[in-house]
Design an enzyme around this catalytic site. Structure first.
Site, PDB file in Angstrom:
ATOM      1  N   LYS A  54      75.304  37.036  17.047  1.00 28.15           N
ATOM      2  CA  LYS A  54      74.540  37.546  18.194  1.00 28.15           C
ATOM      3  C   LYS A  54      73.777  38.805  17.786  1.00 28.15           C
ATOM      4  O   LYS A  54      72.589  38.956  18.091  1.00 28.15           O
ATOM      5  CB  LYS A  54      75.477  37.855  19.373  1.00 28.15           C
ATOM      6  CG  LYS A  54      75.956  36.618  20.086  1.00 28.15           C
ATOM      7  CD  LYS A  54      77.120  36.902  21.040  1.00 28.15           C
ATOM      8  CE  LYS A  54      77.646  35.583  21.612  1.00 28.15           C
ATOM      9  NZ  LYS A  54      78.895  35.707  22.360  1.00 28.15           N
ATOM     10  N   GLN A  98      82.830  40.028  24.875  1.00 22.62           N
ATOM     11  CA  GLN A  98      83.186  38.775  24.202  1.00 22.62           C
ATOM     12  C   GLN A  98      84.548  38.275  24.703  1.00 22.62           C
ATOM     13  O   GLN A  98      85.528  39.013  24.694  1.00 22.62           O
ATOM     14  CB  GLN A  98      83.214  39.006  22.682  1.00 22.62           C
ATOM     15  CG  GLN A  98      83.492  37.774  21.858  1.00 22.62           C
ATOM     16  CD  GLN A  98      82.378  36.722  21.955  1.00 22.62           C
ATOM     17  OE1 GLN A  98      81.194  37.043  21.905  1.00 22.62           O
ATOM     18  NE2 GLN A  98      82.769  35.469  22.102  1.00 22.62           N
ATOM     19  N   ASP A 121      75.705  37.272  30.471  1.00 23.87           N
ATOM     20  CA  ASP A 121      76.487  36.036  30.367  1.00 23.87           C
ATOM     21  C   ASP A 121      76.470  35.276  31.695  1.00 23.87           C
ATOM     22  O   ASP A 121      76.853  34.103  31.742  1.00 23.87           O
ATOM     23  CB  ASP A 121      77.946  36.364  30.003  1.00 23.87           C
ATOM     24  CG  ASP A 121      78.299  35.975  28.580  1.00 23.87           C
ATOM     25  OD1 ASP A 121      77.541  35.189  27.978  1.00 23.87           O
ATOM     26  OD2 ASP A 121      79.337  36.453  28.082  1.00 23.87           O
TER      27      ASP A 121
END
Ligand code: NAD
Length: 295
Positions: A54, A98, A121
């Site tokens: 990422k 994460q 997200d």
């Protein structure tokens, strides 16, 4: 006739290039650099690989990447303080914590502490509610990537019969909401669905997000259907030498029946990070009151 292969790798590369063009324009015309902060707690090897990837792709798109690596024993209070710090940072337009978090940390609590406008997200309950009610939101990256590929392939999805296998908050449920938003007739199947083969055989669009290697055989697929395989499963190679990645769909048999299909690897996977960059750019434009790029 063999199915057309939907090349997610090429699609993602193209999307990243368009994002990079917009980012360069934002810098030139407004002096703004979109910034993505990724918080990693602990040393989970798969998560470390994702976070590295990422960060690399964020920089390649011309954005700022802020990595915050915290030890596995980080307390909830410490993690929440980090989230609040990033919420307040004007250089950070997107925040990603994460998952999975170590067991002593409450993921729902942490995700819902993120400013929803920076929740790239799309997991914050505000974004979940906005998506469910058809309002402007930040949409979870994996289903967003699936939808982009479907729309590029079909144009309009209106009236199509779609079956989503899997009801997770990360993939299955938001995928179903997105397809409903495109006026598909949507069925969500899951582990308690009685006759999965019959349900799948009705679908013009099949989305498999289960986490079971090759569980959907070709003879469940309606001839000509579009098959999007979200699954990423590591299975031992036949010769016992190492592993290979397979999806939730039995690719060989499904590709003989389907009209179009995504491979694993090289299908949905590459689109997920590209959509994370797209969400970060969107969040940045919204934060600065600029028009959102039509990617
Ligand atoms: P999950 O474990 O949270 O959910 C799996 C779902 O499958 C559940 O809703 C369950 O009801 C359903 N299910 C389980 N067994 C079933 C059965 N026998 N028949 C029908 N339904 C069944 O998983 P998830 O997070 O949604 O991920 C699903 C898969 O997608 C995994 O392989 C994961 O690695 C992969 N994934 C890929 C990406 C990507 O970027 N490509 C992103 C997220 C997840």
């Amino acid at each position: 006739m063999a199915a057309e292969v939907i090349d997610g790798k090429a699609f993602a590369a193209d999307l990243r290039a368009r994002i990079a063009t917009h980012v360069a324009k934002l810098k030139d015309e407004h002096g703004i650099t979109p910034g993505l902060a990724v918080v990693l707690v602990g040393e989970d090897p798969a998560s470390q690989v994702y976070v590295r990837s990422k960060g690399k792709q964020t920089l390649e798109a011309g954005m700022a990447s802020f990595e915050h690596k915290l030890p596995a024993e980080t307390t909830e209070a410490e993690l929440l303080a980090k989230v609040r710090e990033l919420n307040a940072d004007p250089e950070v337009h997107g925040i990603l914590v994460q998952l999975p978090l170590p067991g002593h940390l409450d993921s729902d609590l942490v995700i819902n502490a993120i400013d929803p406008k920076k929740d790239v997200d799309g997991f914050h309950i505000s974004n979940v509610g906005l998506l469910a009610t058809g309002q402007k939101s930040l949409v979870p990256c994996t289903p967003l990537g699936c939808l982009m590929m479907l729309k590029a392939h079909h144009g309009s999805l209106s009236g199509m019969e779609a079956v989503v296998i899997g009801r997770s908050n990360i993939v299955g449920k938001p995928m179903a909401q997105l397809l409903l938003g495109e006026s598909c007739t949507v069925t969500i199947a899951h582990s308690r669905t009685k006759d999965l083969a019959e349900v799948v055989s009705r679908a013009d669009i099949v989305i498999a997000a289960v986490g079971r290697p090759e569980m959907v055989p070709g003879d469940w697929i309606k001839p000509g259907a579009t098959v999007i395989d979200v699954g990423i499963n590591r299975v031992a190679k036949a010769d016992g030498e190492g592993h290979r990645l397979v999806g939730d769909v039995d690719y060989a048999s499904a590709a003989e029946v389907a009209g179009a299909i995504t491979p694993v690897p090289g299908g949905v996977g590459p689109m997920t990070i590209a959509c994370l960059l797209s969400n970060t750019l969107t969040a940045c434009c919204r934060a600065r009151g600029l028009p959102e790029p039509a990617l």
